[in-house]
Scaffold this motif. Sequence first.
Motif, mmCIF file in Angstrom:
data_model
loop_
_atom_site.group_PDB
_atom_site.id
_atom_site.type_symbol
_atom_site.label_atom_id
_atom_site.label_comp_id
_atom_site.label_asym_id
_atom_site.label_seq_id
_atom_site.Cartn_x
_atom_site.Cartn_y
_atom_site.Cartn_z
ATOM 1 N N ILE A 143 -2.418 5.478 -14.685
ATOM 2 C CA ILE A 143 -1.207 6.127 -15.208
ATOM 3 C C ILE A 143 -1.266 6.184 -16.732
ATOM 4 O O ILE A 143 -0.965 7.226 -17.344
ATOM 5 C CB ILE A 143 0.052 5.382 -14.736
ATOM 6 N N LEU A 144 -1.666 5.099 -17.355
ATOM 7 C CA LEU A 144 -1.750 5.068 -18.811
ATOM 8 C C LEU A 144 -2.803 6.046 -19.327
ATOM 9 O O LEU A 144 -2.642 6.645 -20.399
ATOM 10 C CB LEU A 144 -2.052 3.644 -19.281
ATOM 11 N N ASN A 145 -3.885 6.221 -18.564
ATOM 12 C CA ASN A 145 -4.893 7.221 -18.939
ATOM 13 C C ASN A 145 -4.279 8.617 -18.976
ATOM 14 O O ASN A 145 -4.489 9.379 -19.920
ATOM 15 C CB ASN A 145 -6.058 7.193 -17.953
ATOM 16 N N LYS A 153 6.422 2.109 -13.455
ATOM 17 C CA LYS A 153 7.352 1.043 -13.076
ATOM 18 C C LYS A 153 6.990 0.468 -11.706
ATOM 19 O O LYS A 153 6.965 -0.745 -11.505
ATOM 20 C CB LYS A 153 8.780 1.574 -13.054
ATOM 21 N N ILE A 154 6.683 1.342 -10.752
ATOM 22 C CA ILE A 154 6.319 0.880 -9.402
ATOM 23 C C ILE A 154 4.992 0.138 -9.439
ATOM 24 O O ILE A 154 4.832 -0.915 -8.807
ATOM 25 C CB ILE A 154 6.257 2.068 -8.425
ATOM 26 N N ALA A 155 4.029 0.682 -10.169
ATOM 27 C CA ALA A 155 2.719 0.026 -10.266
ATOM 28 C C ALA A 155 2.846 -1.369 -10.843
ATOM 29 O O ALA A 155 2.132 -2.297 -10.437
ATOM 30 C CB ALA A 155 1.779 0.877 -11.109
ATOM 31 N N GLN A 156 3.752 -1.545 -11.795
ATOM 32 C CA GLN A 156 3.983 -2.871 -12.375
ATOM 33 C C GLN A 156 4.675 -3.792 -11.379
ATOM 34 O O GLN A 156 4.370 -4.989 -11.301
ATOM 35 C CB GLN A 156 4.801 -2.735 -13.654
ATOM 36 N N GLU A 157 5.617 -3.242 -10.594
ATOM 37 C CA GLU A 157 6.328 -4.043 -9.594
ATOM 38 C C GLU A 157 5.362 -4.626 -8.565
ATOM 39 O O GLU A 157 5.512 -5.766 -8.135
ATOM 40 C CB GLU A 157 7.382 -3.183 -8.895
ATOM 41 N N GLU A 216 0.828 -1.207 0.000
ATOM 42 C CA GLU A 216 0.000 0.000 0.000
ATOM 43 C C GLU A 216 0.864 1.260 0.000
ATOM 44 O O GLU A 216 0.534 2.252 -0.633
ATOM 45 C CB GLU A 216 -0.945 0.002 1.209
ATOM 46 N N GLU A 217 1.997 1.205 0.704
ATOM 47 C CA GLU A 217 2.880 2.368 0.746
ATOM 48 C C GLU A 217 3.536 2.599 -0.611
ATOM 49 O O GLU A 217 3.684 3.740 -1.055
ATOM 50 C CB GLU A 217 3.936 2.194 1.837
ATOM 51 N N ARG A 218 3.923 1.516 -1.281
ATOM 52 C CA ARG A 218 4.493 1.669 -2.619
ATOM 53 C C ARG A 218 3.440 2.208 -3.600
ATOM 54 O O ARG A 218 3.754 3.003 -4.493
ATOM 55 C CB ARG A 218 5.026 0.325 -3.122
ATOM 56 N N LYS A 219 2.226 1.782 -3.415
ATOM 57 C CA LYS A 219 1.138 2.294 -4.256
ATOM 58 C C LYS A 219 0.966 3.798 -4.040
ATOM 59 O O LYS A 219 0.806 4.553 -5.008
ATOM 60 C CB LYS A 219 -0.166 1.556 -3.925
ATOM 61 N N LEU A 220 0.980 4.225 -2.797
ATOM 62 C CA LEU A 220 0.861 5.649 -2.490
ATOM 63 C C LEU A 220 2.023 6.431 -3.083
ATOM 64 O O LEU A 220 1.841 7.530 -3.632
ATOM 65 C CB LEU A 220 0.796 5.852 -0.971
#
Length: 985
Positions: free
Chosen positions: A415-417, A401-405, A367-371
């Motif tokens: 992000i793509l939007n 990159k983080i979202a994919q990780e 969750e922290e990486r998502k934030l």
Amino acid sequence: MRPQLGIFALIAFLATISAPLNFSAPSITQVLAQTSESRKVEAERLLEQGIQQIDNRQLDKALQSIQQALTIYRELKDRQGEGTALANLASIYYWVQQYSQAIDFQQQSLAIAREIADRPLEAKNLRQLGSTYSALGQHPQAIEYLQQSLTLARGIKNNKSEAAALGMLALAYQQIGNYQKAIDSWQQALPIFQQLKERRAEGAALTSIGSYYQLLDKYPEARKFFQQGLVIAQELKDRSSQQVILALLGHVHESLAEYSQSIDKYQQSLVMAREMGESAIEVEILNNLGGIYANLSRYQEAIEYYQQSLTIARKINARQSEAGILSNLGTVYKNLNDSSQAIRYYQQSLAITDEPNNQQSALEVREERKLYAQTILNLGNIYQESGTTDKAKEFYQQSLKIAQEINDRDLQADILNFWGILSYQNLGDYRQASEYYQQSLALAKQNNNKRGEAKAIGNLGLVYNSMGEYDKAINYFQQDLAISREIKNKRGEAIALNNLGLTFMRAGKLSEAETYLKNGIEVLESVRTGLGRNDANKVSLFEDQVSTYRNLQQVLLAQNKIEAALEIAERGRARAFVELLASRLSEASVQATLTSPNINKIKEIAKLQNATLVEYSIVYEDIDAIGKRSQSQTSEIYIWVVKPTGEIAFRKVNLKSLRQQKKSSLEELVVSSRESIGVRGRGLGVEAKVPGSPAKQGFKELHELLIKPIADLLPKDPNARVIFIPQSELFLVPFPALQDASGKYLIEQHTILTAPSIQVLDLTNQQQQLVGTRSSTSVPNQDVLIVGNPTMPSVPEKIGDPPTQLPSLPGAQREALAIAPLFKTKAFTGSEATKTAILQQIPTARIIHLATHGLLDDIRGLGSAIALAPSGNDNGLLTAEEILDLRFNAELVVLSACDTGRGRITGDGVLGLSRSLMSAGVPSVIVSLWQVPDAPTASLMTEFYQNLQKTPDKAAALRSAMLSTMKQHPNPKDWGAFTLIGEAE
């Protein structure tokens, strides 16, 4: 990004169901019947003692007790006791998050259970293994073990074991985003809980199902299950569960655009959280309340809630919450166009989430990486909006990159939007934008994210619309509309209808465009109806909706439906104001209509006012969606003229030459014309620095745009009234000071008033009848309230500064002392003019004159204030917000102060002092549009009241005072600031 309280609270809410169960050994009586050996009795005692210690979370002691029991069982070769002890040791290691040891003991216990054919023990161990693998994030393995446990429990007809396995399966499916299977699992468990009369477990299941429907964007279904869960929680007097469910309901109502209900549910939950000392939950609720007000564009309230939440988060050292709130604050300031402040908050958020923290669970780390990724995305959006495309790309790449990780498909889709928007709006690369949107759509479909699907599909429609491929655009918008309706997303539905209308209009299919835009307006108005009587929320929401009304005007005018377009122009302005005025009149036993006026009613109002009505509507180019003017500019001005005879005429002004030849916009022209006047603040002695003397030229240009196209339609008699109904930046135009080509001011040719809308005039007329017209030439002394130069309060120059006392206004005092004798009354000045004293006089006053400082709040509007003398605990500031809650009986209020006609300009008009006064029952208000100078203002106001002694016509009295003051003070800065809003008589 705003943390979703529902998800985090749900995990805690289900903890008692999803955690491994403790396994009881056979009773001591049974043991004694089997053997008389004291060692086995001792092992049994130690095991029961250990289980009790686990329940009390005395895990070190429990470990010691159960290990001793295990040693004895192994000495005695008691496989049943050994298997039970191993299972409980596994529970201890699970609770301390030493999962590998837990799995080791679970596997040993499982092997024994199978060896001795103890199927209940086997089912429990399989369930415990599933729970442990789920905690490790290894969900496929978890689901496999839980399915085995479920099959075994059903085989031995153990209802409790079956229900427990189903509950854990639901949580495991949640973790992999398969919410429908999670729902199915709980639906199977529900009848078992009901059969066993396990009301607490039943309530947990209902709440869980509601949460999964919420995650699937099926909000009506979510609301139904939450309400059922709430009933059980109330029955059990379980305040903790009630608090959680109320917060979940708050989120559902917000998603359904039921903002008043959402705020109410959050507030109820907040009270309970505070009563129970649940500071972490309090942080999240305050954060969510901030999010609602941010969505409503009520940014000041949003900031206040976020700051409250931030203070508590820091106090309890809730790092992740603190980072999320800072990111939300950044977004608010981004929406306020304060990029430097937004970046500062985003960077503070990143600094927290970038710090290593070894105490976090795998879920918390994710969750922290998502934030962190979301905040980087927000920074990218700032640079995208400022046109810094390389920097925006850099941030989008980092975020993706983080979202994919972390395998967050929803975030990747977001992000793509935004990357598509960068390609589409900034770079004009439609092909690349389309690719990004297609990738976003695929991810949203994989995750069954209906809102994400609708967003990507809608954006694809915008791309094809811009490319002129209207059939493809319409196809995408139709899909967007279908999904938005399916998930009851009213805002999304309205945007899709608006975009369909625009596309059909550009394709030349005006009839279809008209239908879709009218349907869009119906949806928008249904959302506003759901706000109840909350005026501030209606204003903010309506401001986000005006583009659809403007688009429909274009479509109607393209079909030469001039009168129908005027109806829509009127329907699309000051609606919250109209509803507020009507509700106040209804409270005063005056029947007031809430429906927008049709063309016959508009003609009737013009006749009743005995005035020529001039309504302006500003049209913007390139409006793609509700609330989005993507790099757009004012393209045209529509002007309707309604004569008191009922005749209606229409003129259109193209602003292309203003943009192309003079490199300016309407808004820039209005602002530069005002700034060029060289006004000074009362008592401040500050002259505006302007090159040369461009004021007259600016007012001539505005006359050319706003008056010349309709000059032949205006009355020739200078005593005949003209009521101007502006929109947007035109609220800042000083109509009396506009000059024709010969240099003649408009006030010399016409008697001028203004109003926020035609329907407002109808309602102010009813207010005037309520307070009673004055037929006599004098007013009783006790009915006139005159205030001048109070002892000034102290206010900060800007937020965060220490307060300093406002300067004295000796000219305002002379003004008040000159006016008071005209009414044979005494003026309130200096220390006598306290806020407390003035509030006591207001209910009985028929005329109120306030000559003092006016404070402008152009962010929130309701913070605009009149400066009075402080006393006791009050600060001396009478704010627009406070005025809104008062009841006036005055037929006229004159605010002889600086900037009292200004405030926050919204789609609903100007949110400030004039609006609050009229809402409080005043039919006629005179306000200023800039900082007015002392001596000319005193002269003008004295002349105005002398004229008012001779005629009941306030507009004529003000015009005469302006013309008289103009002779001594020819610069429009000295006489042109004041405007009469509302009724002339």
